[in-house]
Write a protein that holds these residues in place. Structure first.
Motif, PDB file in Angstrom:
ATOM      1  N   MET A 284     -56.741 -89.014 -15.847  1.00  0.00           N
ATOM      2  CA  MET A 284     -56.311 -87.693 -16.309  1.00  0.00           C
ATOM      3  C   MET A 284     -57.543 -86.821 -16.552  1.00  0.00           C
ATOM      4  O   MET A 284     -58.533 -87.270 -17.136  1.00  0.00           O
ATOM      5  CB  MET A 284     -55.491 -87.814 -17.595  1.00  0.00           C
ATOM      6  N   LYS A 285     -57.496 -85.580 -16.104  1.00  0.00           N
ATOM      7  CA  LYS A 285     -58.625 -84.671 -16.267  1.00  0.00           C
ATOM      8  C   LYS A 285     -58.134 -83.256 -16.522  1.00  0.00           C
ATOM      9  O   LYS A 285     -57.156 -82.796 -15.925  1.00  0.00           O
ATOM     10  CB  LYS A 285     -59.527 -84.685 -15.024  1.00  0.00           C
ATOM     11  N   LEU A 286     -58.841 -82.575 -17.427  1.00  0.00           N
ATOM     12  CA  LEU A 286     -58.556 -81.179 -17.732  1.00  0.00           C
ATOM     13  C   LEU A 286     -59.389 -80.311 -16.799  1.00  0.00           C
ATOM     14  O   LEU A 286     -60.611 -80.459 -16.717  1.00  0.00           O
ATOM     15  CB  LEU A 286     -58.905 -80.883 -19.193  1.00  0.00           C
ATOM     16  N   VAL A 287     -58.746 -79.410 -16.065  1.00  0.00           N
ATOM     17  CA  VAL A 287     -59.417 -78.595 -15.050  1.00  0.00           C
ATOM     18  C   VAL A 287     -59.132 -77.124 -15.319  1.00  0.00           C
ATOM     19  O   VAL A 287     -57.995 -76.733 -15.605  1.00  0.00           O
ATOM     20  CB  VAL A 287     -58.945 -78.974 -13.624  1.00  0.00           C
ATOM     21  N   GLN A 288     -60.188 -76.308 -15.222  1.00  0.00           N
ATOM     22  CA  GLN A 288     -60.042 -74.858 -15.349  1.00  0.00           C
ATOM     23  C   GLN A 288     -59.940 -74.263 -13.955  1.00  0.00           C
ATOM     24  O   GLN A 288     -60.875 -74.332 -13.159  1.00  0.00           O
ATOM     25  CB  GLN A 288     -61.248 -74.254 -16.085  1.00  0.00           C
ATOM     26  N   ILE A 289     -58.791 -73.649 -13.625  1.00  0.00           N
ATOM     27  CA  ILE A 289     -58.609 -73.016 -12.322  1.00  0.00           C
ATOM     28  C   ILE A 289     -59.120 -71.577 -12.421  1.00  0.00           C
ATOM     29  O   ILE A 289     -58.678 -70.820 -13.299  1.00  0.00           O
ATOM     30  CB  ILE A 289     -57.131 -73.038 -11.898  1.00  0.00           C
ATOM     31  N   PRO A 290     -60.051 -71.178 -11.542  1.00  0.00           N
ATOM     32  CA  PRO A 290     -60.602 -69.812 -11.618  1.00  0.00           C
ATOM     33  C   PRO A 290     -59.509 -68.748 -11.522  1.00  0.00           C
ATOM     34  O   PRO A 290     -58.572 -68.867 -10.741  1.00  0.00           O
ATOM     35  CB  PRO A 290     -61.551 -69.751 -10.404  1.00  0.00           C
TER      36      PRO A 290
END
Length: 444
Positions: A284-290
């Protein structure tokens, strides 16, 4: 305690030192200041061998070896492009015991510091070094380390630090050679490596890491940049703060750092495979989408049956307005646009009379081609230009705008008020948030 006049300064300014020589005397000396947090101006003179007026204060003090009276010399000085330090030297004429060390005249810094120097010549060996007792010195090429708190603070050079280590290793070598010859031979070999290191036959790395932030490695080109020296400041860990005897207060910055760490870390937890029910691992990973928001990507791999699955969850709340994104697909390059389809999103292609209902595929973060691979033959041949529609009443879906931050001429984004039926599907009609705190407190 003894009161001492400091040469070259106003008589009403005095330094209090303990009447014990050497390290004990210096250890009792706290930061020298004029009542604030900084060192008193004028009390510390720049460190220079050519300054004839820069004389140490001499104090009669107790020798900790033979308990006779010796002399402690105390010098308050300032290292150029660094800060103020206190240099202490003790000599006993009765037993010839000597000792010297340095102590920072200021407080523990807000951040730790790590100096990394590439030593390429003998001139680099003469660089001035301030090493506090809590600093760690390393030479990675030799797997050599001077641990924190194993030596007292010192104002020396890189060569001086190596000489000090050699002296410490040679101190008990005669006894080791007699009692444990194998260990004695190995230490002799390592001492030879340290002595060879001083010749700088080849470049090596010197690392000085100090969590208190009060150590220093000279930059001979200051104030210009030194290409061979890298200085990095860092936030102390809780363990490092405990070793320094301080307790870090949790702040908003700490919370921000923990969120940043979560973004950079892939979390793993055990789960069961949805196909064979064997033990599997989910990443599981937290990702910031531009130009959008944060999402949570989860992927499960089963080593038993080879089943793989991935799913995307929104990292935020349900938006106030639903979102409808319509893209006019006119070129093959549109196929590589990033697509985030939440589990509440409906997909529609009017030209094909194709509709994918809410929750059919779950959340997906992929490309347009990946989402349309079941019908990719018709689309990839370029025989039909279509409109690709993402309709998400929760407002948590996204389609990449390749012109961002400008508007995409081929894409239309609509925000709309949800219908009653859509709110019903999202479970919002029965959700009550008004006066929640007031109702909760009245029932206690």
């Amino acid at each position: 305690m003894r009161r001492v006049e400091v040469p070259g300064y106003r008589k009403r300014k005095r330094v209090w030192v303990a009447a014990e020589g050497g390290m004990a005397g210096l250890g009792a000396l706290g930061p020298v200041s004029d009542g604030g947090g900084e060192a008193a101006p004028g009390l510390f003179r720049p460190f220079s061998a050519e300054d004839e007026e820069q004389l140490p204060a001499e104090i009669e003090s107790l020798c900790m070896a033979c308990h006779s009276n010796g002399v402690t010399r105390l010098l308050l000085t300032k290292i150029p492009f660094f800060k103020e330090i206190i240099v202490s030297s003790f000599t006993c004429s009765s037993c010839s015991w000597t000792n010297s060390e340095i102590q920072s005249a200021g407080r523990i810094q807000d951040q730790g510091v790590c100096y990394t120097l590439t030593v390429q010549s003998k001139q680099d060996m003469n660089r001035e070094v301030v090493k506090t007792d809590c600093a760690t010195a390393r030479v990675p090429e030799l797997d050599f380390e001077i641990p924190a708190f194993s030596q007292k603070g010192a104002l020396t050079t890189i060569e001086g630090l190596i000489d000090r280590a050699i002296d410490g290793l040679e101190q008990d070598q005669p006894i080791r050679r007699e009692t444990n010859p194998d260990v004695g031979v190995k230490i002799d070999e390592f001492i030879s490596k340290l002595k060879h290191l001083k010749e700088v036959a080849s470049a090596f790395t010197f690392v000085l890491d100090d969590p208190s932030g009060n150590s220093f490695v000279e930059n001979p080109h200051a104030p210009q940049r030194d290409e061979a020296l890298m200085v990095a400041h860092y936030r102390r860990t809780a363990q490092q703060s405990a070793l320094l005897g301080i307790q870090e207060e949790e702040s908003n910055e700490d919370l921000t750092d923990s969120v940043d760490d979560l973004r950079n870390e892939v979390l793993q937890f055990a789960t069961n495979c949805p196909e064979c029910n064997a033990s599997a691992t989910t990443n599981m990973k937290l990702v910031q989408i531009p130009h959008f928001k944060e999402v949570i990507i989860m992927a499960t791999n089963c080593d038993t049956c080879g089943h793989r699955t991935n799913e995307v969850k929104s990292g935020g709340a349900i938006e106030l307005l639903g979102t409808k994104i319509t893209l006019h697909v006119t070129d093959l390059s549109d196929m590589i646009r990033d697509v985030l389809k939440s589990e509440t999103c409906r997909v529609e292609i009017p030209e094909l009379e194709f509709e994918l209902g809410m929750g059919v595929l779950g959340g997906k973060f992929t490309t347009l081609e990946g989402l349309l691979k079941d019908i990719q033959t018709l689309i990839m041949d370029g025989q039909l230009r279509i409109h690709f529609v993402l309709d998400d009443p929760a407002g948590n879906s996204y389609l990449q705008n390749v012109y961002a931050p400008e508007e995409d001429p081929e894409m239309q984004v609509e925000r709309y008020e949800r219908l009653f039926e859509q709110n019903e599907e999202l479970g919002l009609n029965d959700m009550r948030t008004e006066s929640y705190e007031a109702d909760g407190s009245s029932t206690r």
